[in-house]
Structure formats: C-alpha cells, structure tokens
Design an enzyme around this catalytic site. Structure first.
Site, mmCIF file in Angstrom:
data_model
loop_
_atom_site.group_PDB
_atom_site.id
_atom_site.type_symbol
_atom_site.label_atom_id
_atom_site.label_comp_id
_atom_site.label_asym_id
_atom_site.label_seq_id
_atom_site.Cartn_x
_atom_site.Cartn_y
_atom_site.Cartn_z
ATOM 1 N N GLY A 46 0.808 -1.428 -0.172
ATOM 2 C CA GLY A 46 -0.091 0.014 0.055
ATOM 3 C C GLY A 46 0.764 1.217 -0.116
ATOM 4 O O GLY A 46 2.116 1.266 0.207
ATOM 5 N N GLN A 51 3.093 9.990 1.840
ATOM 6 C CA GLN A 51 4.321 9.272 1.856
ATOM 7 C C GLN A 51 5.131 9.853 0.655
ATOM 8 O O GLN A 51 6.338 9.530 0.620
ATOM 9 C CB GLN A 51 4.271 7.797 1.777
ATOM 10 C CG GLN A 51 3.654 7.051 3.021
ATOM 11 C CD GLN A 51 3.429 5.722 3.038
ATOM 12 O OE1 GLN A 51 2.336 5.175 2.342
ATOM 13 N NE2 GLN A 51 4.483 5.030 3.616
ATOM 14 N N CYS A 91 6.262 -0.536 7.162
ATOM 15 C CA CYS A 91 5.757 0.636 6.440
ATOM 16 C C CYS A 91 6.975 1.018 5.600
ATOM 17 O O CYS A 91 8.216 1.251 6.080
ATOM 18 C CB CYS A 91 5.483 1.778 7.643
ATOM 19 S SG CYS A 91 5.015 3.242 6.803
ATOM 20 N N LEU A 92 6.499 1.467 4.451
ATOM 21 C CA LEU A 92 7.804 2.034 3.365
ATOM 22 C C LEU A 92 8.607 3.263 4.142
ATOM 23 O O LEU A 92 9.366 3.574 3.722
ATOM 24 C CB LEU A 92 7.253 2.220 2.069
ATOM 25 C CG LEU A 92 6.671 0.860 1.380
ATOM 26 C CD1 LEU A 92 5.968 1.401 -0.017
ATOM 27 C CD2 LEU A 92 7.806 -0.047 1.263
ATOM 28 N N HIS A 133 -4.027 1.186 7.940
ATOM 29 C CA HIS A 133 -2.690 2.008 7.900
ATOM 30 C C HIS A 133 -2.527 2.908 7.132
ATOM 31 O O HIS A 133 -1.871 4.112 7.456
ATOM 32 C CB HIS A 133 -1.639 0.676 7.470
ATOM 33 C CG HIS A 133 -0.128 0.950 7.384
ATOM 34 N ND1 HIS A 133 0.642 0.479 8.469
ATOM 35 C CD2 HIS A 133 0.445 1.777 6.480
ATOM 36 C CE1 HIS A 133 1.824 0.870 7.934
ATOM 37 N NE2 HIS A 133 1.854 1.645 6.817
ATOM 38 N N GLU A 134 -3.145 3.064 5.857
ATOM 39 C CA GLU A 134 -2.903 3.970 4.880
ATOM 40 C C GLU A 134 -3.658 5.417 5.322
ATOM 41 O O GLU A 134 -3.421 6.329 5.027
ATOM 42 C CB GLU A 134 -3.450 3.647 3.413
ATOM 43 C CG GLU A 134 -2.658 2.444 2.938
ATOM 44 C CD GLU A 134 -1.118 2.334 3.124
ATOM 45 O OE1 GLU A 134 -0.712 3.470 3.108
ATOM 46 O OE2 GLU A 134 -0.645 1.269 3.065
ATOM 47 N N HIS A 137 -1.918 7.113 7.611
ATOM 48 C CA HIS A 137 -0.968 8.291 7.085
ATOM 49 C C HIS A 137 -1.734 9.475 6.565
ATOM 50 O O HIS A 137 -1.302 10.647 6.642
ATOM 51 C CB HIS A 137 -0.474 7.514 5.759
ATOM 52 C CG HIS A 137 0.573 6.539 6.125
ATOM 53 N ND1 HIS A 137 1.719 6.976 6.632
ATOM 54 C CD2 HIS A 137 0.996 5.190 5.735
ATOM 55 C CE1 HIS A 137 2.776 6.015 6.796
ATOM 56 N NE2 HIS A 137 2.096 4.992 6.234
HETATM 57 O O1 GNR Z 1 4.142 -2.737 2.401
HETATM 58 C C1 GNR Z 1 3.455 -2.645 3.558
HETATM 59 N N1 GNR Z 1 3.275 -3.536 4.196
HETATM 60 C C2 GNR Z 1 2.366 -3.643 5.326
HETATM 61 C C3 GNR Z 1 2.378 -4.801 6.148
HETATM 62 C C4 GNR Z 1 1.566 -5.070 7.363
HETATM 63 C C5 GNR Z 1 0.703 -3.858 7.361
HETATM 64 C C6 GNR Z 1 0.619 -2.653 6.823
HETATM 65 C C7 GNR Z 1 1.593 -2.635 5.813
HETATM 66 S S1 GNR Z 1 1.631 -1.209 4.651
HETATM 67 C C8 GNR Z 1 3.307 -1.214 3.983
HETATM 68 C C9 GNR Z 1 3.246 -0.139 2.779
HETATM 69 C C10 GNR Z 1 3.064 1.172 3.505
HETATM 70 O O2 GNR Z 1 4.014 1.690 4.234
HETATM 71 N N2 GNR Z 1 1.949 1.864 3.356
HETATM 72 O O3 GNR Z 1 1.872 2.994 3.934
HETATM 73 NI NI NI Z 2 3.369 3.016 5.632
#
Ligand code: GNR
Ligand code: NI
Length: 169
Positions: A46, A51, A91-92, A133-134, A137
């Site tokens: 995601g 980001q 998270c990236l 999670h997104e 952000h």
């Molecule tokens: O790549 C991602 N893997 C992930 C794994 C478990 C829970 C959430 C994520 S999101 C993350 C990509 C990201 O940072 N999205 O904002």
């Molecule tokens: Ni993230």
C-alpha cells in the site's frame, strides 16, 4: 509514469493531515498511477499520497499474491468497523522496522475510484489492516505511534543513523 520519492520517519511532512480531493481529474489519476508504480517498485502492499509528499486524500494498494490487483481510493472513509485483530506491520516510510499493531478486524470503506465514481467495500484480514494503515497516513499518523515511547525512540534513532549514513555516500 514516474517513480516518486518516499518520505521517511521522522520527517515532519508525514505529520500533515491530507486534504480531500475536490475532483478526480487527469492530474489525480496520474498521481495514482505514479504511486502504484512507486509501491510496486518498493514491494509494498500500500501507499498513501502523504508518503510521496502529496498531502491529498489518496491511497493505493495491492494485497494480492500475484501483484496484479491494484486498488485506488480517493477520499476514503471508514463507515463501519467490527472486532479486532493484531498483525505485524511494516511501513515503506519506516524501512526495516516491524511491530505488532491491533486494529479493527472488519471495516466498511467508502471512497471514489480512479474514475471518480463512488464505491463501498467490506474488507477484512490484511486488506482491512492495510486500508487502516494507509488512512492513518492521511491523518498524519504512522504505525510507530501505537508503540511505547521507548520503542518509538529506538526506531527513530536507528532510522536517523541510517539516513545519515546514506547522506554521507
Ligand atoms: O508494504 C507494506 N506492508 C504492510 C504490512 C503490514 C501492515 C501494513 C503494511 S502497509 C506497507 C506499505 C506502507 O507503508 N504503506 O503506507
Ligand atoms: Ni505506511
């Protein structure tokens, strides 16, 4: 298409609250495509526009094993949530760090698609985790905010060190 640069914690720009899109025009569609390219290149599931330093309410994701099911959400809203689940998240914007986070098990999400058309989906499991999670952000939140201040400080120190080392190259 172009690959975008992903901001890294503790960058203060990740703390902005993203603004809703007023219309889905070619500009927004191109941003969504560039974000998908960036997400696939980084092997993420995601990515939120915040980001890549675009403070608009847009997220893209693909939780499929085959990496061929891109999804685009403009102005996403969680309209219903049920239960709870705990998942190891990464998270990236927090590279190399992973931690358990508890979120809703099932959610109902309303958003606009790539054509600006409204849609609603029910999500559970990893898809539900990723959407929550997104959306965090887009509200200036990062998963490390759910950890203890001590754990967060340790992660912050490690990342700052990594960032310095990279700058020195
Ligand atoms: O790549 C991602 N893997 C992930 C794994 C478990 C829970 C959430 C994520 S999101 C993350 C990509 C990201 O940072 N999205 O904002
Ligand atoms: Ni993230």
């Amino acid at each position: 298409m172009s690959k975008l640069t992903i901001l890294e914690f503790p960058d203060s720009r990740l703390r902005r609250v993203a603004e809703p899109v007023t219309a889905v025009t070619e500009i927004e569609q191109q941003l969504a495509r560039d974000m998908l390219e960036t997400m696939y290149a980084a092997r993420g599931i995601g990515l939120a526009a915040i980001q890549v330093n675009r403070p608009v309410r847009l997220l893209v994701l693909d939780v499929s094993d085959t990496r061929d099911q891109p999804m685009v959400f403009f102005n996403p809203e969680i309209v219903d949530r049920r239960g709870s689940q705990t998942c190891e998240e990464g998270c990236l914007s927090v590279p190399g760090e992973y931690a358990q986070v508890t979120r809703a098990e099932e959610i109902r999400v309303r958003a606009l698609d790539l054509d600006g058309e409204p849609f609603e989906i029910e999500a559970d499991g990893l898809l539900a985790v990723c959407i929550q999670h997104e959306i965090d952000h887009l509200d200036g939140k990062v998963f490390v905010d759910y950890l203890s201040p001590l754990k967060r400080r340790v992660i912050e120190k490690r990342l700052k060190k990594q960032q310095k080392l990279r700058e020195a190259v």
